[in-house]
Design a protein around this motif. Structure first.
Motif, PDB file in Angstrom:
ATOM      1  N   ARG A 165       0.951  -1.551   0.278  1.00  0.00           N
ATOM      2  CA  ARG A 165      -0.355   0.212   0.089  1.00  0.00           C
ATOM      3  C   ARG A 165       1.307   1.310  -0.006  1.00  0.00           C
ATOM      4  NH1 ARG A 165      -3.574  -0.853   4.203  1.00  0.00           N
ATOM      5  NH2 ARG A 165      -1.784   0.004   5.309  1.00  0.00           N
ATOM      6  N   GLY A 166       2.119   0.811   0.333  1.00  0.00           N
ATOM      7  CA  GLY A 166       2.680   2.259   0.712  1.00  0.00           C
ATOM      8  C   GLY A 166       3.396   2.236  -0.838  1.00  0.00           C
ATOM      9  N   SER A 167       3.816   1.628  -1.371  1.00  0.00           N
ATOM     10  CA  SER A 167       4.476   1.737  -2.725  1.00  0.00           C
ATOM     11  C   SER A 167       3.505   1.717  -3.700  1.00  0.00           C
ATOM     12  CB  SER A 167       5.398   0.230  -2.853  1.00  0.00           C
ATOM     13  OG  SER A 167       5.784  -0.679  -2.254  1.00  0.00           O
ATOM     14  N   ALA A 168       2.512   1.509  -3.459  1.00  0.00           N
ATOM     15  CA  ALA A 168       1.251   2.065  -4.197  1.00  0.00           C
ATOM     16  C   ALA A 168       1.095   3.875  -4.235  1.00  0.00           C
ATOM     17  CB  ALA A 168      -0.099   1.103  -4.347  1.00  0.00           C
ATOM     18  N   PHE A 169       0.613   3.864  -3.068  1.00  0.00           N
ATOM     19  CA  PHE A 169       0.849   5.559  -2.585  1.00  0.00           C
ATOM     20  C   PHE A 169       1.531   6.595  -3.490  1.00  0.00           C
ATOM     21  CE2 PHE A 169      -1.894   4.195   0.247  1.00  0.00           C
ATOM     22  CZ  PHE A 169      -3.504   5.046   0.810  1.00  0.00           C
ATOM     23  N   ALA A 170       3.413   5.894  -2.599  1.00  0.00           N
ATOM     24  CA  ALA A 170       4.172   6.569  -3.369  1.00  0.00           C
ATOM     25  C   ALA A 170       3.838   6.401  -4.821  1.00  0.00           C
ATOM     26  CB  ALA A 170       5.679   5.974  -2.409  1.00  0.00           C
ATOM     27  N   GLY A 171       3.867   5.459  -5.661  1.00  0.00           N
ATOM     28  CA  GLY A 171       3.917   5.562  -7.310  1.00  0.00           C
ATOM     29  C   GLY A 171       2.857   6.478  -7.412  1.00  0.00           C
ATOM     30  N   GLY A 172       1.283   6.758  -6.718  1.00  0.00           N
ATOM     31  CA  GLY A 172       0.102   7.376  -7.417  1.00  0.00           C
ATOM     32  C   GLY A 172       1.298   8.652  -6.820  1.00  0.00           C
TER      33      GLY A 172
END
Length: 94
Positions: free
Chosen positions: A23-30
Motif C-alpha cells: 500500500r505504501g508503494s502504491a501511494f508513493a507511486g501515485g
C-alpha cells in the motif's frame, strides 16, 4: 527476559507488514505519477500551462493547487489506513 510470540501473531504481523509495504508503494507511486505528470505538462506545454483563465490565474497555478490538495488527501488516506493496520496488529497481540 523476552517472551516469544505465537506463530499466529507472527504470521499476522508479517501479512500486515507486506500489505503495508504494498500500500505504501502504491501511494508513493501515485504521488510520483501525479507530480511527474504535472511537471511534464509544464515542461512540454508551456503555452497551455501559461494560458490565463482570469487575470492572475493561469492553468498551471490552478493545477498546482489541485496537485497539492490531492497530495494532502492521499496523505490523509494513507495515514488512516495505516492506523487501521496498527489497530489490527494490536488486536493480534492481545
Amino acid at each position: 527476559m523476552q517472551e516469544s510470540i505465537g506463530p499466529d501473531i507472527a504470521d499476522g504481523a508479517a501479512r500486515a507488514a507486506r500489505h503495508r509495504f504494498r500500500r505504501g508503494s502504491a501511494f508513493a507511486g501515485g504521488l510520483l505519477l501525479i507530480y511527474f505528470t504535472f511537471i511534464s505538462f509544464i515542461g512540454f506545454a508551456p503555452q497551455l500551462a501559461g494560458a490565463l483563465l482570469q487575470p492572475g490565474l493561469s492553468v498551471a497555478l490552478l493545477l498546482g493547487v489541485a496537485v497539492i490538495l490531492f497530495m494532502c488527501v492521499l496523505s490523509f488516506a494513507y495515514a488512516a489506513t495505516t492506523n487501521a493496520d496498527d489497530r489490527a496488529i494490536a488486536e493480534l497481540e492481545r
